[in-house]
Design a protein around this motif. Structure first.
Motif, PDB file in Angstrom:
ATOM      1  N   TRP A 245     -16.139 -45.390  56.062  1.00  0.00           N
ATOM      2  CA  TRP A 245     -17.210 -44.625  56.710  1.00  0.00           C
ATOM      3  C   TRP A 245     -16.773 -44.205  58.113  1.00  0.00           C
ATOM      4  CZ3 TRP A 245     -20.195 -45.750  61.133  1.00  0.00           C
ATOM      5  CH2 TRP A 245     -21.239 -44.846  61.371  1.00  0.00           C
ATOM      6  N   VAL A 246     -16.168 -45.118  58.869  1.00  0.00           N
ATOM      7  CA  VAL A 246     -15.671 -44.786  60.206  1.00  0.00           C
ATOM      8  C   VAL A 246     -14.613 -43.681  60.113  1.00  0.00           C
ATOM      9  CG1 VAL A 246     -14.394 -45.653  62.200  1.00  0.00           C
ATOM     10  CG2 VAL A 246     -16.187 -47.055  61.166  1.00  0.00           C
ATOM     11  N   CYS A 247     -13.708 -43.805  59.157  1.00  0.00           N
ATOM     12  CA  CYS A 247     -12.669 -42.769  58.979  1.00  0.00           C
ATOM     13  C   CYS A 247     -13.280 -41.432  58.618  1.00  0.00           C
ATOM     14  CB  CYS A 247     -11.679 -43.209  57.903  1.00  0.00           C
ATOM     15  SG  CYS A 247     -10.642 -44.607  58.387  1.00  0.00           S
TER      16      CYS A 247
ATOM     17  N   LEU B  75     -15.932 -54.575  54.142  1.00  0.00           N
ATOM     18  CA  LEU B  75     -15.131 -54.105  55.270  1.00  0.00           C
ATOM     19  C   LEU B  75     -14.387 -52.817  54.924  1.00  0.00           C
ATOM     20  CD1 LEU B  75     -13.730 -57.349  56.913  1.00  0.00           C
ATOM     21  CD2 LEU B  75     -15.833 -56.083  57.377  1.00  0.00           C
ATOM     22  N   TYR B  76     -13.994 -52.665  53.667  1.00  0.00           N
ATOM     23  CA  TYR B  76     -13.359 -51.392  53.298  1.00  0.00           C
ATOM     24  C   TYR B  76     -14.368 -50.252  53.369  1.00  0.00           C
ATOM     25  CZ  TYR B  76     -11.353 -47.520  50.833  1.00  0.00           C
ATOM     26  OH  TYR B  76     -10.926 -46.245  50.514  1.00  0.00           O
ATOM     27  N   MET B  77     -15.564 -50.464  52.836  1.00  0.00           N
ATOM     28  CA  MET B  77     -16.560 -49.398  52.846  1.00  0.00           C
ATOM     29  C   MET B  77     -16.956 -49.038  54.275  1.00  0.00           C
ATOM     30  SD  MET B  77     -16.622 -48.737  49.711  1.00  0.00           S
ATOM     31  CE  MET B  77     -17.783 -47.397  49.833  1.00  0.00           C
ATOM     32  N   LEU B  78     -17.017 -50.037  55.150  1.00  0.00           N
ATOM     33  CA  LEU B  78     -17.303 -49.759  56.558  1.00  0.00           C
ATOM     34  C   LEU B  78     -16.145 -48.992  57.196  1.00  0.00           C
ATOM     35  CD1 LEU B  78     -19.096 -50.106  59.046  1.00  0.00           C
ATOM     36  CD2 LEU B  78     -17.999 -52.335  59.432  1.00  0.00           C
TER      37      LEU B  78
ATOM     38  N   PRO C 257     -24.451 -39.816  57.327  1.00  0.00           N
ATOM     39  CA  PRO C 257     -24.486 -39.415  58.744  1.00  0.00           C
ATOM     40  C   PRO C 257     -24.616 -40.559  59.726  1.00  0.00           C
ATOM     41  CG  PRO C 257     -26.569 -38.918  57.667  1.00  0.00           C
ATOM     42  CD  PRO C 257     -25.633 -39.352  56.589  1.00  0.00           C
ATOM     43  N   THR C 258     -25.235 -41.658  59.319  1.00  0.00           N
ATOM     44  CA  THR C 258     -25.439 -42.782  60.244  1.00  0.00           C
ATOM     45  C   THR C 258     -25.051 -44.075  59.547  1.00  0.00           C
ATOM     46  OG1 THR C 258     -27.722 -43.208  59.545  1.00  0.00           O
ATOM     47  CG2 THR C 258     -27.378 -41.591  61.324  1.00  0.00           C
ATOM     48  N   LEU C 259     -24.885 -45.118  60.351  1.00  0.00           N
ATOM     49  CA  LEU C 259     -24.547 -46.426  59.794  1.00  0.00           C
ATOM     50  C   LEU C 259     -25.685 -46.961  58.936  1.00  0.00           C
ATOM     51  CD1 LEU C 259     -22.302 -48.544  59.808  1.00  0.00           C
ATOM     52  CD2 LEU C 259     -23.401 -49.618  61.780  1.00  0.00           C
TER      53      LEU C 259
END
Length: 506
Positions: free
Chosen positions: A81-83, A75-78, A54-56
């Protein structure tokens, strides 16, 4: 003379008018056929878990405490998560976002080759319609990100190579995008950062010294910031190793892996047996597919020969050898490391080098096409088999991925009817597909009992269940205790799903 020049201009004008529609058609085919809603499989199942946080802060805690290779794909995992926050965490959503990496890179490549129409066409086909591309566009993992960013880097290199006299001030946005793509590629995984040496050395080899100096001096600040970010990223990767982040070490790397890397990069895999068959049956499973594989190998060898010959003629032996060294040196380092630390290196780990293979095949196809009628027939046969391999990977039953959705449905139906269930498969699969399960030492009513490499004592101390769902015994039953329990107990196979066996107690 005027008439000939006019005809050439008309032909170029017609190509320019039609090319965007051809590009859109190819992307439409990929969207319609390559990306699916099929079940997440074992290697994908952590991705939705990270994406649905739910959160960063929750995302970081999840990725950090997992301590797997995902910590080394920051960077992929971040990104995923944004997607997940925007598009949701369904199978289709987390795979379709791969196109946001691939489509711009493919467009950049075709634009870079606009002055070479035949090569432009063959490069579009080898890159967009290939088995390697289709397979990893249909996976919620970092490999499509690596393909897109590395492809973009090589597209920019080609543009600079074909336009050595372009005004340096007009290259600002291209330099900025090159630097950004390089950072994104290196941030997609630790292995990608190692393989990023290939496009960097290729720049040094391909471009004239005066062009390199101009790009370096004019955009010195951009390169300084980029190197600083990459240095920080390298420190981060060293920190993850210190924290114990590692990929799974279920197998080691040997010459068979080297052969499979070439097999996958060159597009053979859709024409051969499925990966589960190869995993369990070894080389013997290739026998029935050998005629078509040998035929495809012969056609591909023709393209590779003429592609290498064409590059030798245009670039010279020294430059060609330098580019090969730039590609093979980091790949060899990863291969040797895999052999030493018992990490299995596969074709997907060499994704950053896939654009070089695509371009070599494209150059070979363009060169072969010019060799009268037999050349055109050879190229046509190659692309027919190449595209058939992609379609087989996507639709043939032997290439289907682990059916966690189907196994979870069986488990939930059994639990709903009051039966006891053992789940000997990936825990994240049970979580994502909402199978209630217990992980303690005792079974709970209305929940599946989760087993991971159980011991004989653990099995005999637990009440025999009505249903046992097993998957990949080399991963989840490494000591063979559950296999022995099933063979000695009163259980029979009731159904088989891809990578799953369902056992029922008599």
């Amino acid at each position: 003379m005027i008439s000939t020049s006019s005809n050439k201009l008309d032909s170029a004008s017609q190509r320019a008018a039609w090319w965007p529609w051809i590009f859109i058609l190819v992307l439409g085919i990929i969207c319609a056929l390559a990306i699916s809603r099929e079940s997440f499989w074992i290697d994908e199942l952590y991705t939705p878990r990270a994406a649905e946080q739910p959160t960063l802060t929750a995302w970081w805690k999840e990725v950090f405490y997992e301590k797997g290779s995902n910590l080394q794909a920051p960077l992929y995992m971040l990104w995923i998560w944004v997607c997940g926050q925007i598009f949701g965490t369904s199978e289709l959503a987390l795979r379709a976002v791969n196109l946001l990496w691939f489509a711009p890179a493919l467009l950049a490549l075709t634009q870079a080759l606009v002055s070479r129409p035949t090569l432009q066409t063959t490069a579009l086909l080898t890159t967009a319609m290939g088995p390697m591309t289709w397979y990893y566009l249909n996976e919620a993992r970092p490999y499509a990100m690596q393909l897109g960013t590395s492809l973009y880097l090589f597209a920019v290199i080609i543009h600079w190579r074909l336009h050595p006299d372009a005004a340096i001030t007009r290259e600002r946005w291209r330099v900025l995008s090159f630097a950004t793509a390089l950072v994104l590629l290196c941030g997609s995984s630790l292995l990608a950062m190692i393989l990023a040496a290939a496009p960097l050395f290729t720049v040094l080899v391909m471009l004239p010294l005066n062009q390199l100096r101009a790009l370096g001096r004019t955009f010195l600040a951009v390169w300084a910031v980029t190197l600083t970010v990459l240095f920080c990223m390298g420190v981060y990767y060293l920190w993850t190793l210190h924290q114990g982040a590692r990929a799974t070490s279920l197998a080691t790397t040997n010459l068979k892996n080297l052969a499979f890397i070439a097999y996958e990069l060159l597009g053979f895999d859709g024409l051969g047996p499925g990966r589960l068959e190869i995993r369990s049956g070894g080389l013997s499973v290739f026998k029935v597919f050998m005629p078509v594989l040998v035929f495809y190998a012969g056609v591909t060898a023709i393209l590779l020969f003429f592609g290498g010959q064409e590059l030798w003629r245009k670039m010279g032996a020294k430059k060609l050898a330098a580019i090969l060294l730039a590609a093979l040196a980091p790949a060899g380092f990863i291969f040797a490391t895999g052999a030493l630390v018992h990490f299995r290196v596969l074709g997907r780990h060499m994704m950053c080098l896939a654009p070089l293979v695509f371009l070599l095949l494209a150059v070979g196809a363009a060169a072969t096409w010019r060799r009268r009628r037999w050349g055109k027939i050879t190229v046509t046969v190659f692309f027919t088999l190449y595209f058939t391999s992609s379609l087989a990977l996507r639709f043939a039953s032997r290439h289907q991925k682990d059916d966690y959705r189907g196994a979870a449905a069986i488990a939930k139906r059994a639990i709903a009817s009051g039966k006891s269930v053992w789940w000997n498969a990936e825990q994240n699969g049970a979580v994502y597909y909402q199978v209630p399960f217990s992980t303690g030492n005792t079974m709970e009513r209305g929940k599946a009992y989760y087993l991971m490499n159980p011991s004989e004592d653990q099995l005999t101390a637990t009440t025999p269940p009505d249903l046992i769902i097993t998957s990949r015994p080399d991963v989840y039953d490494g000591d063979g205790a559950l296999g022995k329990y099933l063979s000695e107990g009163n259980y029979r196979t009731t159904s088989n799903l891809t990578a799953f066996v369902i056992w029922k107690r008599e």
